[in-house]
Design an enzyme around this catalytic site. Structure first.
Site: not given
Lengths: 313, 334
Positions: B171-174, B193, B249, B251, B280, B298, B300
């Site tokens: 639950l970071g900024s993204i 988290s 979204v 890694r 990738e 990749h 996003a």
């Protein structure tokens, strides 16, 4: 109630069909080889018609069924029902509002994201095996884009609520201004189109709103603008939209509905800035069951002389 | 005209504009090179030299104090060793898994990333992928484009988003941007988290397995570290269940990709929306045949708006560094 004749206009939902079969004498109109003979033969036993977005009860059908008491639509849209004729003959009409509002609004946002962020095109690209490291195709940011809504009813409001979570400024056009909301009102669709990045059609289809998105509106929306249609195909002048898309005079479109479903203009198939869906706005297992239960509930209420659940007429 | 006194003439010695080493150009630089023109620094472009990297660094990068890196040019202990004057690592990405943070910490090398500027785009892509999988948008679009609608009739039904319990991994900024958006659709948001977030109004789960047990969908938004590598393993996926959806979204390596493919092929999870993969641009072939997955190369965070904001942030960090001013987005140990 098993002797009550119910005419189902077209296939729409296996569960609904099954239940109607159990409770009434169900006539499946699409399986009838000679439709006019059928109507003459059964006109005195059919007391209800169940329609949907593709097929309802037009004046001809209503005239052919003198014992018709109720038209229950498996949809919220009523454009396939001759409401005036129903009113004239005292025929009740019900639809399925509210239960599908969220699904349709979810799909509208899904279409916006799919068009702007090129999700379907990305998926095609990966599946084609063409992805190489260092292919930096940019898409368009969705957060903060101005969303213009035509029709601020239940569905329009639900779209606004969702778009706000993406910090999208909301504006709208409606028959009358909704002073209880804080969104910006535009008295004409052209002005709305000129002042937004994404234009969504969310109003009902009537004589007045047919081709409400016409050449003028498309021009006002412009080369960076995106059109989303989760209303009805005839809301948009389809040939005008197709040529605007092919000629890149408009930025893109997300379309769940078309003027002559299931026909979709083939010129659109090769474009990477459109997303094309086969009228799935309310198409989830959960919602279709809720819609079916509402149709059944309305029919039961009518034939038991109880108040209708979601009457329109 | 009178001749000017000598001290008023512009006779200051030309100060050499400091170099910022770039080993391989990040997408940002390739697309927006003109935004990296500054009076405070100049780029030292290792990839333009015919010398092999090792030699280039020992020959030219001895006094380099700052490096601009990305996933394609990781900052390993070996590279750090070849840059004895290094004091700052700037990455043009939100992810920092390509930087040896322990080594940087040990040597007092500051690190900045571009986390905040990509959050909206990453969150939008995550929500877009979730809706796409649940409502079968890409799949139905294929159906229409292949002319199947008139012949086949109604498309199979999807699943309603609003009922869903969505577990956010990280639950970071993204992650918090994803949560805010999902709330508007009526979803129930849960999260896992490293530590509970005091500001978060959502139920906290101390491990991903428990989160998966209680969720209908998982959205992976955390960073890739030694702890999170293959954190989404078979156990977690089975706990998520046959109708469960995974969206990634973050890694690719956070998910055990081989196991995920097996689970998808055998119907042990319901579907997936994937922007990232373990190797990738290689994507497991079996995924290309599935209708219940949505695949993205990749991108996003690949919007002009996001990229330009990232450029501004990278340049601002570099300029601040060379002016001895506080960095704008230094990594803080949590």
């Amino acid at each position: 109630m098993e002797s009550i004749g119910v005419l189902m206009a077209c296939p729409m939902n296996p569960y609904l069909e099954q239940e109607l079969d159990k409770r009434f004498t169900l006539h499946r109109f699409w399986k009838v080889p000679e439709k006019s003979t059928f109507l003459t033969t059964h006109c005195n036993s059919i007391r209800a018609v169940v329609g949907n977005a593709s097929s309802g009860a037009d004046a001809q059908m209503i005239e052919a069924l003198p014992k018709l008491e109720i038209v229950a639509s498996f949809s919220v849209g009523l454009d396939k029902i001759d409401l005036a004729k129903c009113k004239e003959k005292g025929i009740r009409v019900t639809n399925t509002p509210d239960v599908l509002t969220e699904d349709v609004a979810d799909l509208a946002i899904g279409l916006m994201l799919a068009v702007l962020r090129k999700l379907c095109e990305s998926d095609r690209y990966v599946r084609s095996g063409k992805w190489k490291k260092g292919s930096y195709m940019l898409t368009t940011k969705f957060t903060g884009k101005r969303v213009g809504i035509i029709g601020l009813g239940r569905i329009g409001m639900a779209i606004a609520k969702r778009a706000e979570a993406f910090s999208c400024p909301i504006s709208y056009h409606s028959r009358t201004e909704k002073t209880e909301t804080k969104y910006k009102y535009y008295p004409s669709v052209v002005e709305l189109a000129a002042n937004c990045d994404i234009l969504v059609v969310a109003c009902s289809l009537t004589e007045e709103t047919r081709h409400i998105v016409n050449r003028k509106v498309i021009d006002a929306l412009g080369a960076k603008g995106v059109l989303i249609n989760i209303g009805r195909g005839p809301h948009v002048d389809e040939p005008e939209l197709v040529s605007a898309l092919v000629e890149r005079r408009i930025g893109g479109a997300g379309l769940d509905v078309f003027e002559h479903e299931p026909e979709v203009p083939e010129e659109l198939f090769g474009l990477d800035n459109v997303v094309l869906l086969p009228h799935v706005g309310s198409g989830t297992v959960e919602t279709r069951k809720a819609m079916a239960d509402l149709v059944l509930g309305n029919l039961e209420a009518h034939f038991m002389n109880k108040p209708l659940l979601t009457p329109v007429v | 005209m009178e001749s000017q006194p000598s001290q008023e003439r512009n006779e200051q010695p030309t100060k050499e504009v400091p170099h910022v080493l770039v080993m391989k150009p990040p997408p940002l630089l390739t697309l927006f090179e003109d935004k990296f023109i500054s009076t405070k620094f100049q780029l030292l472009k290792a990839w333009e030299s015919t010398l092999p990297l090792h030699q280039f660094l020992t020959t030219h990068a001895g006094s380099v104090r700052a490096v601009l890196c990305s996933g394609a040019s990781p900052i390993t202990p070996h590279i750090i060793q070849l840059l004895p004057s290094l004091q700052l690592v700037v990455t043009a990405s939100a992810g920092i898994n390509h930087i040896d943070l322990n080594e940087c910490r040990r040597l007092g090398i500051a690190v900045t990333n571009a986390a905040g500027v990509f959050s909206d785009d990453a969150a939008d892509a995550a929500v877009g992928l979730l809706i796409d999988v649940l409502r079968k948008i890409s799949s139905a679009d294929r159906f229409v484009r292949h002319g199947l609608w008139p012949a086949t009739g109604d498309y199979p039904l999807g699943s309603k988003l609003g009922d869903k319990r969505v577990g956010i991994v990280g639950l970071g900024s993204i992650g918090s941007a994803v949560a805010k958006r999902l709330e508007a659709f009526g979803c129930t948001v849960l999260y896992n988290s490293r530590k509970p977030k005091p500001w978060a109004p959502y139920p906290f789960y101390s491990n991903v397995h428990e989160l998966a047990v209680d969720s209908d969908a998982l959205i992976v938004c955390c960073g890739l570290t030694a702890e999170t590598r293959h954190m989404i393993n078979r156990q977690v996926m089975v706990a998520l269940g046959k109708q469960g959806i995974i969206v990634n979204v973050a890694r690719g390596a956070i998910i055990d990709e081989k196991e995920m493919v097996e689970c998808l092929v055998h119907g042990e999870i319901g579907g997936a929306g994937l922007d990232v993969f373990e190797n990738e641009p290689s994507v497991p072939k079996q995924l290309l045949e599935l209708d219940n997955v949505v695949l993205s190369p990749h991108r996003a965070v690949f919007t002009p708006e996001g990229f330009m904001a990232a450029c501004d942030l990278v340049v601002a960090n570099l300029e601040a560094f060379f002016e001895d001013e506080p960095l704008l987005s230094p990594l803080i140990d949590e």
